[in-house]
Motif scaffolding. Structure first.
Motif, PDB file in Angstrom:
ATOM      1  N   VAL A 190      48.525  45.680  43.847  1.00 23.27           N
ATOM      2  CA  VAL A 190      47.911  46.393  42.726  1.00 23.27           C
ATOM      3  C   VAL A 190      46.410  46.548  42.962  1.00 23.27           C
ATOM      4  O   VAL A 190      45.737  45.588  43.346  1.00 23.27           O
ATOM      5  CB  VAL A 190      48.146  45.630  41.406  1.00 23.27           C
ATOM      6  N   GLU A 191      45.915  47.762  42.721  1.00 28.15           N
ATOM      7  CA  GLU A 191      44.482  48.068  42.751  1.00 28.15           C
ATOM      8  C   GLU A 191      44.106  48.548  41.360  1.00 28.15           C
ATOM      9  O   GLU A 191      44.557  49.605  40.925  1.00 28.15           O
ATOM     10  CB  GLU A 191      44.179  49.171  43.764  1.00 28.15           C
ATOM     11  N   SER A 192      43.290  47.786  40.654  1.00 27.98           N
ATOM     12  CA  SER A 192      42.864  48.117  39.297  1.00 27.98           C
ATOM     13  C   SER A 192      41.352  48.315  39.301  1.00 27.98           C
ATOM     14  O   SER A 192      40.605  47.408  39.694  1.00 27.98           O
ATOM     15  CB  SER A 192      43.255  46.969  38.353  1.00 27.98           C
ATOM     16  N   ARG A 193      40.911  49.499  38.850  1.00 30.91           N
ATOM     17  CA  ARG A 193      39.484  49.808  38.825  1.00 30.91           C
ATOM     18  C   ARG A 193      39.097  50.309  37.429  1.00 30.91           C
ATOM     19  O   ARG A 193      39.094  51.515  37.168  1.00 30.91           O
ATOM     20  CB  ARG A 193      39.149  50.845  39.886  1.00 30.91           C
ATOM     21  N   PRO A 194      38.732  49.383  36.509  1.00 30.63           N
ATOM     22  CA  PRO A 194      38.327  49.795  35.167  1.00 30.63           C
ATOM     23  C   PRO A 194      36.911  50.377  35.180  1.00 30.63           C
ATOM     24  O   PRO A 194      36.082  50.035  36.025  1.00 30.63           O
ATOM     25  CB  PRO A 194      38.367  48.507  34.350  1.00 30.63           C
ATOM     26  N   ASP A 195      36.641  51.243  34.227  1.00 30.00           N
ATOM     27  CA  ASP A 195      35.310  51.811  34.033  1.00 30.00           C
ATOM     28  C   ASP A 195      34.347  50.681  33.686  1.00 30.00           C
ATOM     29  O   ASP A 195      34.722  49.718  33.002  1.00 30.00           O
ATOM     30  CB  ASP A 195      35.376  52.847  32.904  1.00 30.00           C
ATOM     31  N   ALA A 196      33.098  50.789  34.119  1.00 32.58           N
ATOM     32  CA  ALA A 196      32.100  49.745  33.868  1.00 32.58           C
ATOM     33  C   ALA A 196      31.898  49.494  32.379  1.00 32.58           C
ATOM     34  O   ALA A 196      31.575  48.369  31.972  1.00 32.58           O
ATOM     35  CB  ALA A 196      30.777  50.126  34.525  1.00 32.58           C
ATOM     36  N   ASP A 197      32.111  50.507  31.542  1.00 31.29           N
ATOM     37  CA  ASP A 197      31.923  50.361  30.090  1.00 31.29           C
ATOM     38  C   ASP A 197      32.904  49.376  29.462  1.00 31.29           C
ATOM     39  O   ASP A 197      32.656  48.891  28.352  1.00 31.29           O
ATOM     40  CB  ASP A 197      32.085  51.716  29.385  1.00 31.29           C
ATOM     41  N   THR A 198      34.001  49.086  30.131  1.00 34.35           N
ATOM     42  CA  THR A 198      34.998  48.173  29.564  1.00 34.35           C
ATOM     43  C   THR A 198      34.576  46.712  29.679  1.00 34.35           C
ATOM     44  O   THR A 198      35.115  45.864  28.978  1.00 34.35           O
ATOM     45  CB  THR A 198      36.359  48.331  30.269  1.00 34.35           C
ATOM     46  N   GLY A 199      33.661  46.416  30.592  1.00 28.36           N
ATOM     47  CA  GLY A 199      33.274  45.034  30.831  1.00 28.36           C
ATOM     48  C   GLY A 199      34.262  44.281  31.702  1.00 28.36           C
ATOM     49  O   GLY A 199      34.119  43.082  31.926  1.00 28.36           O
ATOM     50  N   ASP A 246      36.858  45.106  38.743  1.00 28.18           N
ATOM     51  CA  ASP A 246      37.872  45.629  39.653  1.00 28.18           C
ATOM     52  C   ASP A 246      38.718  44.461  40.143  1.00 28.18           C
ATOM     53  O   ASP A 246      38.207  43.348  40.318  1.00 28.18           O
ATOM     54  CB  ASP A 246      37.232  46.295  40.870  1.00 28.18           C
ATOM     55  N   GLU A 247      40.002  44.732  40.358  1.00 30.42           N
ATOM     56  CA  GLU A 247      40.888  43.693  40.859  1.00 30.42           C
ATOM     57  C   GLU A 247      41.832  44.265  41.902  1.00 30.42           C
ATOM     58  O   GLU A 247      42.290  45.394  41.776  1.00 30.42           O
ATOM     59  CB  GLU A 247      41.732  43.093  39.733  1.00 30.42           C
ATOM     60  N   SER A 248      42.106  43.460  42.912  1.00 29.43           N
ATOM     61  CA  SER A 248      43.135  43.747  43.914  1.00 29.43           C
ATOM     62  C   SER A 248      43.964  42.479  44.037  1.00 29.43           C
ATOM     63  O   SER A 248      43.423  41.413  44.310  1.00 29.43           O
ATOM     64  CB  SER A 248      42.520  44.086  45.263  1.00 29.43           C
ATOM     65  N   PHE A 249      45.270  42.604  43.817  1.00 28.04           N
ATOM     66  CA  PHE A 249      46.115  41.418  43.880  1.00 28.04           C
ATOM     67  C   PHE A 249      47.536  41.843  44.210  1.00 28.04           C
ATOM     68  O   PHE A 249      47.873  43.022  44.180  1.00 28.04           O
ATOM     69  CB  PHE A 249      46.066  40.619  42.564  1.00 28.04           C
ATOM     70  N   SER A 250      48.359  40.853  44.511  1.00 24.96           N
ATOM     71  CA  SER A 250      49.772  41.132  44.786  1.00 24.96           C
ATOM     72  C   SER A 250      50.638  40.213  43.929  1.00 24.96           C
ATOM     73  O   SER A 250      50.202  39.135  43.512  1.00 24.96           O
ATOM     74  CB  SER A 250      50.092  40.954  46.270  1.00 24.96           C
ATOM     75  N   LEU A 251      51.849  40.700  43.650  1.00 24.67           N
ATOM     76  CA  LEU A 251      52.795  39.972  42.805  1.00 24.67           C
ATOM     77  C   LEU A 251      54.179  40.020  43.437  1.00 24.67           C
ATOM     78  O   LEU A 251      54.572  41.043  43.997  1.00 24.67           O
ATOM     79  CB  LEU A 251      52.878  40.622  41.420  1.00 24.67           C
ATOM     80  N   ASP A 252      54.915  38.922  43.317  1.00 26.15           N
ATOM     81  CA  ASP A 252      56.317  38.919  43.738  1.00 26.15           C
ATOM     82  C   ASP A 252      57.145  39.570  42.638  1.00 26.15           C
ATOM     83  O   ASP A 252      56.803  39.500  41.459  1.00 26.15           O
ATOM     84  CB  ASP A 252      56.807  37.491  43.974  1.00 26.15           C
ATOM     85  N   THR A 253      58.243  40.194  43.040  1.00 23.67           N
ATOM     86  CA  THR A 253      59.144  40.813  42.075  1.00 23.67           C
ATOM     87  C   THR A 253      60.589  40.483  42.429  1.00 23.67           C
ATOM     88  O   THR A 253      60.926  40.320  43.606  1.00 23.67           O
ATOM     89  CB  THR A 253      58.926  42.343  42.007  1.00 23.67           C
ATOM     90  N   SER A 287      41.591  53.188  36.455  1.00 22.10           N
ATOM     91  CA  SER A 287      42.326  53.734  37.596  1.00 22.10           C
ATOM     92  C   SER A 287      43.227  52.610  38.111  1.00 22.10           C
ATOM     93  O   SER A 287      42.753  51.510  38.379  1.00 22.10           O
ATOM     94  CB  SER A 287      41.343  54.178  38.680  1.00 22.10           C
ATOM     95  N   LEU A 288      44.531  52.897  38.209  1.00 25.20           N
ATOM     96  CA  LEU A 288      45.486  51.850  38.580  1.00 25.20           C
ATOM     97  C   LEU A 288      46.502  52.421  39.556  1.00 25.20           C
ATOM     98  O   LEU A 288      47.160  53.414  39.262  1.00 25.20           O
ATOM     99  CB  LEU A 288      46.198  51.328  37.328  1.00 25.20           C
TER     100      LEU A 288
END
Length: 188
Positions: free
Chosen positions: A134-143, A146-153, A106-107
């Motif tokens: 960015v909010e990234s929530r991978p399934d637990a099966d992926t190993g 979860d990450e929350s971060f920001s990036l300059d563009t 989930s991204l």
């Protein structure tokens, strides 16, 4: 897109393609159970509509060409300066996008940008700076965690409008990732 507002009767519709070089394609491949190479290509359709008071509302739908997933997004722009013969246009933009169709991930991404453009006949160069959250929530099966971060563009492009047919080329650098885009459509 340039910073100039479309105006109440204005619209911009078309197709576009973006290619992004991945820094870690093996992570994307693991999160999606295959299908990703080192470059992600996303063909999209987009539509933007001019609203009153210098506002524009837009959205897009795309499918990842060389992997799983669909991308949906929306934006709202407000022209602080509408621009004219001797002055540039200046706008702020808020955006949101979501990755769907990848069961293992989930991204969601939110963005805020400051954009500047200045037309010279049918050519309008534009540039902008901003931030992505960015909010990234991978399934637990992926190993993966979860990450929350920001990036300059930072981004820039050139729009060619021939009173209807419209072509735009753009380069975007978000964090360490560089994307190249081309857009073809109608803009009135």
């Amino acid at each position: 897109m340039p910073a100039e507002p479309l105006g109440l009767a204005g619209f911009d519709v078309g197709v576009e393609m973006t290619a992004t070089q991945l820094e870690n394609p093996s992570v994307a491949d693991r999160a999606s159970h295959g299908g990703y190479s080192s470059t992600v290509v996303v063909p999209k359709v987009h539509a933007h509509k001019g609203l009153p008071a210098g506002l524009d509302l837009g959205g897009f739908y795309g499918e990842v060409a060389n992997g799983n997933g669909r991308v949906l997004g929306a934006e709202l722009r407000y022209a602080l300066l509408e621009g004219g013969v001797g002055t540039p246009a200046l706008a702020v933009r808020a955006s949101y996008s979501r990755l769907e169709g990848v069961s293992q991930l989930s991204l969601d991404t939110w963005g805020a940008d400051l954009m500047l453009s200045k037309g010279f006949g049918p050519l309008t160069p534009y540039a902008g700076v901003g931030r992505r959250w960015v909010e990234s929530r991978p399934d637990a099966d992926t190993g993966l965690d979860d990450e929350s971060f920001s990036l300059d563009t930072v981004f820039g492009g050139l729009n060619l409008n021939l009173v209807g047919p419209n072509l735009a080329l753009e380069v975007d650098k978000t964090g360490d990732a560089t994307s190249y885009g081309i857009k073809l459509g109608l803009r009135f």
